[in-house]
Enzyme design. Sequence first.
Site, PDB file in Angstrom:
ATOM      1  N   ASP A 410     -33.708-105.207 -35.928  1.00 28.05           N
ATOM      2  CA  ASP A 410     -34.943-105.583 -35.259  1.00 28.05           C
ATOM      3  C   ASP A 410     -35.991-105.863 -36.344  1.00 28.05           C
ATOM      4  OD1 ASP A 410     -36.909-105.874 -33.242  1.00 28.05           O
ATOM      5  OD2 ASP A 410     -37.516-103.795 -33.528  1.00 28.05           O
ATOM      6  N   LYS A 590     -53.124-112.852 -20.309  1.00 30.72           N
ATOM      7  CA  LYS A 590     -52.693-112.986 -21.698  1.00 30.72           C
ATOM      8  C   LYS A 590     -51.175-112.896 -21.730  1.00 30.72           C
ATOM      9  CE  LYS A 590     -53.133-108.059 -22.847  1.00 30.72           C
ATOM     10  NZ  LYS A 590     -53.834-107.058 -23.662  1.00 30.72           N
ATOM     11  N   THR A 704     -35.158-110.758 -33.293  1.00 35.05           N
ATOM     12  CA  THR A 704     -36.534-110.406 -32.976  1.00 35.05           C
ATOM     13  C   THR A 704     -37.044-111.201 -31.786  1.00 35.05           C
ATOM     14  OG1 THR A 704     -38.793-110.348 -33.853  1.00 35.05           O
ATOM     15  CG2 THR A 704     -37.372-112.097 -34.649  1.00 35.05           C
ATOM     16  N   ASP A 845     -34.194-101.930 -28.340  1.00 28.50           N
ATOM     17  CA  ASP A 845     -33.084-102.029 -29.296  1.00 28.50           C
ATOM     18  C   ASP A 845     -31.893-101.163 -28.899  1.00 28.50           C
ATOM     19  OD1 ASP A 845     -34.642-103.686 -31.034  1.00 28.50           O
ATOM     20  OD2 ASP A 845     -35.670-101.897 -31.736  1.00 28.50           O
TER      21      ASP A 845
END
Length: 1218
Positions: A410, A590, A704, A845
């Site tokens: 990650d 947002k 990522t 993850d």
Amino acid sequence: MAAWRPSHRGRHRLDHYRAPEPDLLLGGHRTIFCNEFEKNQGFKFKGNSISTTKYNVLTFLPKGLFEQFRRVANLYFLMISILSATPVSPVNPITNVVPLTLVLSVSLIKEAFEDWKRFINDKAINGTAVEVLRDDRWKKLPWRRLRVGDIVKVNQDSFFPADLLFLASTNQDGICYVETANLDGETNLKIRKALERTWDYVDEERAKDFRGEIQCEQPNNSLYTFTGNLVIGKQTLPVTPNQLLLRGCSLRNTEYIVGVVVFTGHETKVMMNAMNVPSKRSTLERRLDKLILILFSVLFTMCLVGAICSGIFINRKYWYLGLTSDVEDQFNPGNRFLVASLAFLTFVTLFSPIIPISLYVSIEMIKFIQVTQFINKDLRMYHKDTKTPALARTSNLNEELGQVEYIFSDKTGTLTRNLMEFFKCSIGGVMYGTGVTEIEKGAARRNGTSMEEVESSKDFHEKYFNFEDDKLMKGAWRQEGSPELCKEFFRCLAICHTVLPEGDELPDKITYQAASPDEAALVTAAKMFGFFFFRRSPTTIKVRESHIEKIGRIQDVEYEILNVLEFNSTRKRQSVICRYPNGRLVLYCKGADSVIYERLNDRGNTFKDVNRDHLEYFGSAGLRTLCLAYRDLDINLYESWNEKFVQAKSALRDREKKLDEVAELIERDLVLLGCTAIEDKLQEGVPACIETLAKAGIKIWVLTGDKLETAINIAYACSLINNGMKQFIINSDTKEIREVEDRGDPIETAQMIERIVSKKLHDSLQQALDSERTQMGLELALIIDGRCLMHALDPQLRGTLLKLSMLCKAVVCCRVSPLQKAQVTSLIKDGAKKITLSIGDGANDVSMIQAAHIGVGISGMEGMQAVMASDFAIAQFRFLTELLLVHGRLSYIRISKVVCYFFYKNLMFTLTQFWFNLYTGFSGQRFYDDWYQSLYNVVFTALPVIIVGIFDKDVSIANARKYPQLYKAGIENAFFKWRILIVWALSAVYQSIILFYFPAKAIMEGKNGSGRMLGLWDAGTMAFTCVVVTVNVRLLMACNFVTKWHLISIFGSILAWFIFAFLYSGIRNQLDRQGNVYKVIFIIMGTWYFWLLIVLVPICSLALDFCYEGLQRWFAPCDYQIIQEVEKREGSPVDGFLLVESPRLSAEEQTSIALAQLPREMSRHTGYSFDSPCFDSFFASQEGVSMSHRSYDIARRASMRGPRRLSSDAGQDSPLYL
């Protein structure tokens, strides 16, 4: 209190909305009558008593033995013990039964002790007292007596006794603080909020009058969802996870709460999740299984050959055998088939030591010591700043660490620090911020250019804020070209979030408790720009606004929060609908630029192309970007939409899906405000670590959720990619794809992306193959985004992607989901059959960590989810160098040597028996005494091999770090190849012949002190003495590193044999059926033959091995042997007793390490918290369930049991950047 309550109109619609008949009826639902035990009796709900024991008095022995004999080795030795008790066995059954009984007894005692501890723990838990409303008053009752529908009172710092529906608390507005450490390992506090309708039922007088009906889902193991309705009179109120208090959690910062029992005992969510993480087996262990099968095949072959030869050899012509007509069937030449069949069973018991009973025990012991004494205590993997040592959560995979070829990492929190700072922004098409990032500096250095760095003019540094531009600071934004856009931009930052303020309501004293450091950075930026968010209630937000009407003027403005449209991984955005004091309705939004741009209106967004350019620039500088937008709402439009929202929120089935669909109706026609850019700096030592791992032959992939440009520049910054590499970029953000997307047809868009991905993959693969042929040494890199990866993982393109990626030294996957991370890991693990390691720090993850051969969790800023799902936990990415190149490599070398040595010594020992039977016409006669054979593995050769498995090393630790290329031997499996095993096998065959032939020859020619000929047991004892000496000296030859412990164990084992022989031979054994070894050792030690043999036989046996190793070292040395020669010449660095160099620490630091290593209870649940914010749990996404993000589920406060910790800097990979 009026300011704290929702608007009358909104509450009226919600309280009087009667939900339709529950959709959940199709799958069954639970109906609970609150505080009415008689009505609940008919449902036969389970009690609240729990039991976590595996056995009871009646089932312990049968079930425990069944568990033990599920192991093939134990089952094999049980069969041997049974055979040894039959007439066909040449050995005394007690010699097989005793070792097996000892192993089983130890295992059963261990099981009984652990189960007894579980029983005592269950008893204590079930007897814990809680206040329950019985007979209209609070009574203290044990947990086990709780019933579904009971009303309970839980006091501060107490655990919830069952899953409760939260009714009321002593805190204002019906909120309470909950610690979920037993569920997800986090000590941060979550906030739960009761339904407003039940706030008043907080004392005994009101609680006894409470009546209601709960309609909810059946018990399940989903910690992150709960669907139900609470019916009070004619009102039906939707119930969410925000009103559920789970068993095992504890109440904090609240005097007491009142709740209704919903699920009890084993039907509570935490009990339904009480399962261990599926254990992983190392690749070497799986190869060991194959080796054991080969040994079984060798055993079968030897027994079959012996049986056939026995049937052929037996004949009455050998008169001295006494094979008369009345001989036993076992030796009757008239029935040779029966003779051969029984001889086969005889040889099975005789040759049984070929399968070592102590192999698995020895390996487990070695691995356990490697973990507890080396990995967990390595001070080079101790992080002083967070006082976090390395932690091995399993000992099964030690040697796997030495064979890793692919690392999947990650980015945020793993390669970077996860300490976010507001760095730049773009408002109305104008870029602000003069700072220079580390990525930009690195890019300038690569291009050979210089970059001026603006010196900071700030007197102090505000946490989360590293912005430099006087055009926006101290109200200067009013002089910009678009002051109204700037104002809306700052208000969006101050209002559209889920942050909770804590402390004094002053800018320099307030603390923001945020779900992620990104959120904290954005709210801090709003504060620094003059929009100071300082207070929130369930329905309002207060912002202290500066410079609105004129420079220097300050006013407090209260905004009413009407709706929060929560984040999930599908939406990739968050919206808040608020009402201004003047009645204006605004939706602030947002999210990721891809989803915001799709929802912009066609008018009024004249600068969106410029904003896109700014986004790309920010990404290339390694910054995390986020788009901001807003929309003014008409009151009629809002009220019409809100009706649909309330209905979706009350649905019992597919609630999250319906909420997403309703949100789509209003999140449209947005007006773009601009974008933000946040910097997340690299961790210390990451570039050097990646460079070292690359030299070791390890390929590193970065997976990522960030933008393509950000991911590429981070890869450059950490030396994963360089300008000398040929890069293949497969990106969905192209002109052709954007043109198709503008037409609004998702099917056409998907088809276009699939065609482009297919073409680029095949073209890139062809170029890679051409480069491999024509440009030797050219390194390749692949960069692909999530949308393209989704198509590349299709079965038609999966093989092409695999071939291309295996040709690349580095791969970067950006904009990927947690599920895609797991799929990419499985692509290499299953498709290429390579050993993989995944490393990450967050719950997103977990899927990747569990999919790899080895999972490593970073115990950093994102809680403990990754650590709890991992096999090893470290505090910093750079510690991978120590974990792999030192501990992993040494573990692989040691375990490989131990297994090969076990294979050698047992094969050699068994073959001496085989040669003896060949010499005696395969009669089934034993060559050694029974106890010699039984104790060979467990006493006379056991300790030295364990010492070698713990302490052996080929080169110094310093040189293992200095020459990372040595690690490639593990990737190539150089120490456990079939060729290595064949060499050991040939050595065993050669030595077994010598070890049998020399003593056999001695008894034919030799005589004892009284002039009598030596017999069978004299030869067997001589041979066994030579075997013990030879195998122990052979192990000493195999050692690369000899300590006093090696010498003590090896020569101590030889001495142990002589001591045993003296005692065993010197005492008359009445139970021995032949009295075969009485005084034998004393007789043979009185002859010169014995002393000659114990010197000559080991020398002759080991001469060939000595010559082979010498010639190999001289003419074809391995890499480590070359380093050994360098160390001999230059002197080897001293590594210390534990083989890890320990830096000097202060007394305080040593105390800190000791405290950090104290045992502590860890949750066995490895999923994500039921309401942890910001992204979906992997497990939820697997089930198609999205996790809501609620404004009151993000408090991260100090535990009442420990020192105060601020956690707003301990966040997660914000999903808004996916």
